[in-house]
Design a protein around this motif. Structure first.
Motif, mmCIF file in Angstrom:
data_model
loop_
_atom_site.group_PDB
_atom_site.id
_atom_site.type_symbol
_atom_site.label_atom_id
_atom_site.label_comp_id
_atom_site.label_asym_id
_atom_site.label_seq_id
_atom_site.Cartn_x
_atom_site.Cartn_y
_atom_site.Cartn_z
ATOM 1 N N SER A 15 -3.115 -0.601 17.542
ATOM 2 C CA SER A 15 -3.397 0.129 16.303
ATOM 3 C C SER A 15 -3.700 1.591 16.586
ATOM 4 O O SER A 15 -3.300 2.479 15.820
ATOM 5 C CB SER A 15 -4.555 -0.523 15.544
ATOM 6 N N ARG A 25 -1.666 4.801 14.959
ATOM 7 C CA ARG A 25 -2.307 5.865 14.174
ATOM 8 C C ARG A 25 -2.119 7.237 14.811
ATOM 9 O O ARG A 25 -1.993 8.247 14.117
ATOM 10 C CB ARG A 25 -3.786 5.542 13.991
ATOM 11 N N GLU A 26 -2.099 7.264 16.143
ATOM 12 C CA GLU A 26 -1.899 8.537 16.845
ATOM 13 C C GLU A 26 -0.538 9.143 16.525
ATOM 14 O O GLU A 26 -0.356 10.361 16.589
ATOM 15 C CB GLU A 26 -2.027 8.331 18.351
ATOM 16 N N GLY A 44 1.012 8.579 13.582
ATOM 17 C CA GLY A 44 1.144 8.683 12.136
ATOM 18 C C GLY A 44 1.750 7.487 11.443
ATOM 19 O O GLY A 44 2.143 7.568 10.275
ATOM 20 N N THR A 86 1.592 4.161 9.472
ATOM 21 C CA THR A 86 0.620 3.482 8.618
ATOM 22 C C THR A 86 1.093 2.123 8.118
ATOM 23 O O THR A 86 0.282 1.336 7.627
ATOM 24 C CB THR A 86 0.263 4.360 7.404
ATOM 25 N N ASP A 102 -7.433 -3.614 10.356
ATOM 26 C CA ASP A 102 -6.100 -3.154 10.757
ATOM 27 C C ASP A 102 -5.008 -4.037 10.150
ATOM 28 O O ASP A 102 -3.980 -3.540 9.680
ATOM 29 C CB ASP A 102 -5.958 -3.183 12.285
ATOM 30 N N ASP A 160 -4.693 -3.036 6.607
ATOM 31 C CA ASP A 160 -4.148 -1.679 6.455
ATOM 32 C C ASP A 160 -2.654 -1.621 6.761
ATOM 33 O O ASP A 160 -1.908 -0.885 6.107
ATOM 34 C CB ASP A 160 -4.891 -0.710 7.373
ATOM 35 N N PHE A 161 -2.218 -2.378 7.771
ATOM 36 C CA PHE A 161 -0.813 -2.335 8.165
ATOM 37 C C PHE A 161 0.059 -3.301 7.367
ATOM 38 O O PHE A 161 1.275 -3.350 7.546
ATOM 39 C CB PHE A 161 -0.667 -2.620 9.656
#
Length: 419
Positions: free
Chosen positions: A43, A47-48, A50, A52, A85, A88-89
């Motif tokens: 994760s 995120r690093e 970008g 999502t 996570d 969110d994903f």
């Protein structure tokens, strides 16, 4: 010219008519599986960069199995973050922490099907080759890329073939076969190669026995570890999925880098001695080894067939007073079948400790850790220094039959003899 199983799958997944060993391809992934690795690097990598959302929520399987239940506050916090996570994903196939060890769950739930290309954040993803799927473990950054794009590059591996001949004798198992191969041919024999297990002994093996060998193919260095998906495979999978199934195997004129013939007829129980998987001795050459702990379980040998074999030996007997026997069904499905068939009662009467389906002591971080100087015989897949607790402890690898017999006698014991 025909193709091996690995070549056929990578050709199909990369949109090519044909591939050869050494080719580099970008292949579309059929299924991606993530466990605790999601919170241990995947994760963060996403995120690093970008990312999502994942490329296809229906093709990602998530569960927790290595630290279940959470043994520390730090682990509980990690699990809490991972659950967020998953939301969110947008991961849809979420088994949480209750279903068991990832590889058995993938089989139980029908995600590992013939001809599929599967990646996971776990080295023993080679397990799925038992069902004719190309399964391999990947790192956290690779998985982040897969979740973002649905693709990954591969070098097409050479394929070696083990032709298994003869007939296994009672209480000699596929685990003994794999350990024998590791001992004779070393842990490097299939380094970044695919393996195909063929021959009459392979064809006679149950699906559960094949899973054991494919699971431990990574201990031979393999990228993939295949059995042909035959009618036995399809019958096994029919209970797990309603998706269309068809046989899958190598072409008759496929080219192999090397072929090894192994006659299993006179095989005796095999033991991997600390601290490497290929440091293998037949039990007759081992000498007396007293034990403190025995473990029957893991993604290698925690299926119903394994528990049945252990219960057969333990029925009417009691675990040695100096030994702790941990029994760990590989999944909730296996646990339920063991409960309904009375196997768990046999283990309880024998004074074993029945644990929840999880990786447990195999991973060495949770449950059943060994103190310095202690010795364990286990049906797991690795015996490296510190694998199960103290680096001063020793772990011997063996079949479920050997583990059960040893638990009764208090020393590593040939399961073919009365205990």
């Amino acid at each position: 010219m025909g193709m091996t199983m690995a070549e056929k799958i990578l050709a199909r997944a990369s949109g090519r008519d044909q591939v050869r060993p050494g080719d580099f391809v970008t292949a579309k992934i059929d299924v991606a599986m993530v466990h605790e690795g999601l919170g241990m690097g995947v994760s963060a990598s996403m995120r690093e960069t970008g990312v999502t959302r994942i490329w296809d929520p229906d093709k990602v399987v998530f569960l927790l199995d290595h630290y279940v239940p959470a043994p520390t506050v730090k682990t509980a916090e990690m699990h809490k973050s991972i659950r967020q996570d998953v939301a969110d994903f947008g991961i849809k196939v979420n088994y949480g922490e209750s279903e068991g060890v990832c590889h058995q769950v993938m089989i139980d739930k029908g995600h590992a099907l013939p001809g599929r290309l599967i990646v996971a954040t776990d080295s023993h993803t080679t397990t799925y080759g038992a069902l004719g799927a190309a399964g391999t473990g990947v790192g956290f950054s690779e998985m982040a890329y897969v979740l973002a794009t649905g693709e990954l590059w591969f070098r097409v591996p050479e394929t070696i073939r083990f032709v298994l001949k003869g007939q296994l004798k009672p209480r000699i198992t596929s685990k003994d076969v794999l350990l024998y191969i590791a001992g004779k041919y070393t842990a490097e024999v299939a380094q970044y190669k695919a393996i195909e297990y063929t021959g009459p002994a392979a064809e006679r093996m149950s699906l559960e026995s094949r899973v054991t060998m494919s699971n431990m193919s990574v201990e031979l260095g393999a990228k993939f570890g295949f059995f042909a998906a035959d009618e036995k495979t399809l019958a096994y999978l029919a209970a797990a999925t309603d998706k269309p199934l068809s046989p899958f195997k190598a072409d008759p004129d496929a080219v192999y880098e090397q072929t090894y013939e192994v006659d299993v007829s006179d095989l005796e129980p095999q033991i991997a001695v600390p601290f490497t998987v290929d440091n293998v001795k037949p039990i007759s050459k081992l000498g007396e080894v007293a034990i403190n702990q025995a473990v029957l379980g893991s993604c290698t040998n925690g299926r119903l067939e394994d528990l049945q074999l252990g219960a057969e030996i333990l029925k009417g007997k009691t675990v040695h007073p100096g030994v702790r026997l941990l029994v760990i069904p590989a999944s909730r499905t296996v646990y339920r079948k063991a409960l309904d068939s009375g196997l768990l009662s046999v283990f309880l009467e024998a004074n074993a400790i029945i644990c929840n389906p999880s990786c447990g002591p195999c991973f060495g971080q949770h449950m059943g850790q060994l103190a310095s100087g202690e010795v364990c015989v286990a049906s797991i897949n690795r015996n490296f220094k510190g694998r199960m607790g103290s680096p001063e402890a020793r772990v011997y690898l063996a079949s479920p039959a050997t583990v059960a017999a040893s638990a009764v006698t208090g020393k590593i014991t040939d399961p073919r003899r009365p205990v």
